[in-house]
Design an enzyme around this catalytic site. Structure first.
Site, PDB file in Angstrom:
ATOM      1  N   HIS A   1       0.817  -1.217   0.000  1.00 37.79           N
ATOM      2  CA  HIS A   1       0.000   0.000   0.000  1.00 37.79           C
ATOM      3  C   HIS A   1       0.848   1.263   0.000  1.00 37.79           C
ATOM      4  O   HIS A   1       0.678   2.142  -0.844  1.00 37.79           O
ATOM      5  CB  HIS A   1      -0.919  -0.035   1.230  1.00 37.79           C
ATOM      6  CG  HIS A   1      -1.872   1.103   1.325  1.00 37.79           C
ATOM      7  ND1 HIS A   1      -2.864   1.333   0.392  1.00 37.79           N
ATOM      8  CD2 HIS A   1      -2.000   2.088   2.254  1.00 37.79           C
ATOM      9  CE1 HIS A   1      -3.564   2.405   0.743  1.00 37.79           C
ATOM     10  NE2 HIS A   1      -3.061   2.877   1.867  1.00 37.79           N
ATOM     11  N   PHE A   2       1.768   1.360   0.952  1.00 39.38           N
ATOM     12  CA  PHE A   2       2.653   2.522   1.046  1.00 39.38           C
ATOM     13  C   PHE A   2       3.906   2.258   0.201  1.00 39.38           C
ATOM     14  O   PHE A   2       4.995   2.017   0.717  1.00 39.38           O
ATOM     15  CB  PHE A   2       2.996   2.837   2.499  1.00 39.38           C
ATOM     16  CG  PHE A   2       1.854   3.447   3.271  1.00 39.38           C
ATOM     17  CD1 PHE A   2       1.484   4.764   3.056  1.00 39.38           C
ATOM     18  CD2 PHE A   2       1.134   2.683   4.179  1.00 39.38           C
ATOM     19  CE1 PHE A   2       0.420   5.327   3.746  1.00 39.38           C
ATOM     20  CE2 PHE A   2       0.066   3.246   4.885  1.00 39.38           C
ATOM     21  CZ  PHE A   2      -0.290   4.568   4.661  1.00 39.38           C
TER      22      PHE A   2
END
Length: 328
Positions: A304-305
């Site tokens: 996600h990041f």
């Protein structure tokens, strides 16, 4: 005598030749130094500005005379997520990265006095740009930054030089399994259904968001979720996060409007998407191909990041993309 004279002539020629080489080297250094200076990272500054009655913290770097890149962070973090990207972009661009109200180091107004919604967050960012006297910009849209940034882009398409989309959704195909309990909350906004969502911003839930789907979890600094906890544990912040979860439902009906913006204005767009993201899976990345013709599409093997593990690669993509489209 003739031998001595020849040696003297040779010595003089060598002296002249050496002087010329030395002068050439010095001249080359003088010619190259401006370029070296131009490519040098600018220091990041940390400031606060009042926007619509709220103190907004932001990071800024680079020459304000250069094109602006606006970095919009996601849930549940802050502009801290861009800490490594900002210096790289600042070599050639003016970079702005604000914290939304209730996130990072920005003020957290009481819920009785401030509506925590994506519409209101976009108004804050819009007013922030006005206060900074920035009328044209590229936008980095990640997670919550996507519905905030797309609202602004669709409202002021002539101001948007380009889009950089990193795990930011604009298609229903991107709302998969992670969103099942959130959609339940949209349909029935009860304490019980809200309680089921609080685990996402618990310490373990935060760590999972940063480390799930990455190739090497030892490269992910725990400072990330510990810093996020500083704003997430403020009084009333849990209710703020639930309000934002519930308000996310207002983004979905706007997807067709944003897709129409893509088709009509065709902004140059770079996609750098972590394919192992459970929150915004790659299912949400591919539909952009339907509407955007001027698209640089990249799927990265991370979570996600994505900046945490693929920051250098993403920075290279961005610099190449902006240069290609003459955003310099």
């Amino acid at each position: 005598m003739k031998t001595i004279a020849i040696k003297s002539i040779i010595g003089a020629l060598l002296f002249v030749l050496g002087s010329f080489v030395l002068y050439s080297l010095n001249s080359t250094e003088e010619l190259e130094s401006p370029n070296e200076k131009e490519d040098k990272a600018h220091p990041t500054t940390y400031k606060t500005i009042e926007v619509n009655g709220v103190d907004i913290f932001y990071r800024e770097a680079g020459d304000a005379a250069n094109p602006t890149v606006l970095l919009l962070h996601g849930y549940p973090t802050s502009s801290h997520m861009f800490r490594n990207l900002i210096p790289v972009l600042s070599q050639k661009y003016h970079v702005l990265a604000p914290d939304y109200p209730g996130y990072g180091r920005s003020e957290q107004p009481a819920m009785a006095n401030f509506k925590y919604s994506f519409h209101n967050m976009s108004r804050i960012v819009e007013s922030f740009l006005k206060a900074k006297q920035v009328n044209r910009y590229s936008i980095y849209l990640m997670d919550y930054g996507a519905p905030i940034g797309f609202r602004i882009a669709a409202k002021y398409p002539e101001r948007v030089a380009s889009l950089i989309i990193q795990n930011g959704n604009a298609y229903e195909e991107g709302l998969r399994d992670f969103w099942i309990p959130i959609k339940k909350y949209w349909a029935d906004c009860t304490l019980e259904n809200g309680k089921a969502l609080e685990g996402f911003h618990s310490p373990q839930g935060l760590k999972w968001q940063y480390t799930h789907g990455v190739q090497d979890s030892t490269r992910i600094s725990p400072d990330n979720w510990h810093l996020d906890l500083q704003h997430l544990t403020r009084p009333e912040n849990n209710d703020i996060q639930l309000a934002m979860f519930y308000d996310y439902r207002t983004n979905v009906p706007l997807y067709p409007k944003w897709q129409q913006y893509f088709r009509e204005y065709q902004p140059p767009t770079l996609i750098v998407w972590g394919k192992n993201d459970y929150i915004f899976p790659a299912d949400g990345a591919y539909p952009y191909k339907r509407d955007l013709k001027n698209l640089d599409f990249n799927i990265l093997d991370t979570g996600h990041f994505a900046l945490e593990e693929k920051g250098d690669e993403i920075a290279e993509h961005i610099l190449r993309f902006l240069k290609k489209h003459d955003i310099k």
